[in-house]
Scaffold this motif. Sequence first.
Motif, short mmCIF file in Angstrom:
data_model
loop_
_atom_site.label_atom_id
_atom_site.label_comp_id
_atom_site.label_asym_id
_atom_site.label_seq_id
_atom_site.Cartn_x
_atom_site.Cartn_y
_atom_site.Cartn_z
N THR A 15 0.80 -1.22 0.00
CA THR A 15 0.00 0.00 0.00
C THR A 15 0.82 1.26 0.00
O THR A 15 0.27 2.34 0.01
N THR A 47 0.48 4.11 -3.22
CA THR A 47 -0.75 4.87 -3.34
C THR A 47 -0.99 5.74 -2.13
O THR A 47 -1.48 6.86 -2.24
N VAL A 62 -7.27 -0.03 -11.24
CA VAL A 62 -6.00 0.44 -10.66
C VAL A 62 -5.37 1.49 -11.57
O VAL A 62 -4.87 2.52 -11.11
N GLU A 94 -4.82 5.41 -10.38
CA GLU A 94 -3.49 6.02 -10.32
C GLU A 94 -3.46 7.35 -11.05
O GLU A 94 -2.88 8.32 -10.58
N LYS A 138 -9.37 4.09 1.22
CA LYS A 138 -7.93 3.85 1.33
C LYS A 138 -7.29 4.83 2.30
O LYS A 138 -6.41 4.46 3.10
N ASN A 189 7.14 -2.15 -4.98
CA ASN A 189 6.62 -2.76 -3.75
C ASN A 189 6.87 -4.26 -3.78
O ASN A 189 5.96 -5.07 -3.87
N LYS A 229 -9.96 -0.44 -2.27
CA LYS A 229 -9.10 -0.28 -3.43
C LYS A 229 -8.19 -1.48 -3.60
O LYS A 229 -7.57 -1.94 -2.64
N TRP A 230 -8.09 -1.99 -4.82
CA TRP A 230 -7.18 -3.10 -5.10
C TRP A 230 -5.75 -2.61 -5.19
O TRP A 230 -5.47 -1.58 -5.79
N GLU A 231 -4.84 -3.35 -4.56
CA GLU A 231 -3.42 -3.08 -4.63
C GLU A 231 -2.77 -4.20 -5.43
O GLU A 231 -2.97 -5.37 -5.16
N LYS A 241 -6.40 -6.17 -0.77
CA LYS A 241 -7.02 -4.96 -0.24
C LYS A 241 -6.50 -4.70 1.17
O LYS A 241 -6.52 -5.61 2.02
N THR A 242 -6.06 -3.50 1.41
CA THR A 242 -5.49 -3.14 2.71
C THR A 242 -6.51 -3.35 3.83
O THR A 242 -7.66 -2.91 3.73
#
Length: 517
Positions: free
Chosen positions: A6, A9, A135, A139, A191, A329, A480-482, A493-494
């Motif tokens: 994460t 973002t 995504v 961004e 997020k 990441n 939100k998809w990471e 997802k966080t």
Amino acid sequence: MHPNLTLRTLRSTSVRFQACHANSQHIGGRRHFLNFLRKPKPVPQVGGTPLLSENNLFHPFSESPFPAVRARGAVIRSLAPCPVCPSAHVNHSHAHNTFAVKFECPDCGLPTHCSRDHWVIDEEHAKYCSRLREVNEDEHDLRSARKMYEFELPGPQAYEEAISFANWDLFWYTRGFPSMDTERSRRHASKLLTYPLTIGSVLHQNSGLTLGNHRITPEGSRSLAALRTMLHVPPGAPDTEEAGAAKPQMRVFILGARAESSLPPHVWEQLCMLFPSCHFHLYFIGPQVSLPRPPNTPGHEAQSPAQSPQVVSQATTSSGEQQPVYVPNIYEPPTPKPIARLKRTRSSLELYGVPSYTIPYTPQLTITGMQANYAEVHAQFQDTLDPYTDVFFLFSPGFGFPSMSSVSELDGKPGLQIASPKEWGPVVPALLGTRCAIFVTGFSPADVERDVRSLEQAPDVAGEFEWVVTPGENPFGSEKWEVADFDPRVMVKTNWGLWAIRGKGREVRERNQFKLF
């Protein structure tokens, strides 16, 4: 894969939100006597004309107008393998680079395959292509310079207005947030707020985690009842700042902190507004905690979107240093960039003996960050920890992941992080000994299961804890998809899941000293 996907973002989200916050402070500033004699200062515009419109957010990563996005595309092309090559070339010995993704999917804009032919024959790609496109557009939207209405956070809650913690929609409505009209706005806002809201939604007396839905255990209800006696005022009393004058400070220890330590303090202030009568002291402790910039250090200048597409690997700051435009990441993400040094920021190195800082941000919120493993500073807190006023949060700690620094003595393979002496090995038993509640999140169902199973294999942990919150989905996880740079098929997802434990209690019974048996 490391549990933290994460960082990238969240940094860009924080930068955009700081700009919005600075503008709102300027507009709402204090009016002085005879102010009409002064020449009015121009109000700084947050974004001006957006660089990208709502219907122009999709760009292939290699053709993005933003250097950081182009740099990320280059990183994915250098790390990610083609999902078709292993099965298509079973009998061939190709070099690793032969299987690297070079072809960008025209539907999602990310590098996904080594060639167009493999993209065509890959039937699995269609199952997650729409997520990758989300995504991509998210961004570009974060960098589009539009006014981010979803980052306009409300002020204090009125005493007579209750807050619902059933889900994001009811929370935003009862808390007075701007209307989230699009799914993209929901993803951005969730997020940004998932860290403070995960904490607040668990500790609040209106929490959706209850005995009735079997998320809270009887032992957990006792732990939360102890915390809530300090977090809330007696029934019928006004829950105001004045009501908390005699209440002890609530300490929230966020261990293994990474991206959450780089959030602007006014985002964490939302936690205080859920508990108006409390004074919170947040402790970010971990080797990757973000520290403030040294005094008199100029901030990093923003990149222009018109910069040459070839210059995507490094950027030159005002001090002449070479800084990477984008850091991948991968398994062990880097420490976040230094955070802004506020007016009241002070060093705490002499107090804690490790690189650290303290910010008394408001009368209700103090933030301390320590760039060290918790085992190094536990001795300074162990005699003062109280289950009524102290609580621990570990956001995606990766208990069940292989350790990068220790191996098993039995088979020579990497051990688990929860048993590693340089990672969580000495920390978790120390936390259980405090009897304070320990809340843990995970980024997917598999991650939650992996961490929970690791408890059974860790020395001094197995059999030494009892459940507070049973494993399950976190209502305030990020939507939100990471995407992992090393494989775009890996998406999480966080703070998707949440569970909690505490040290096992043992009853002490007095034995008659005159009886032999």
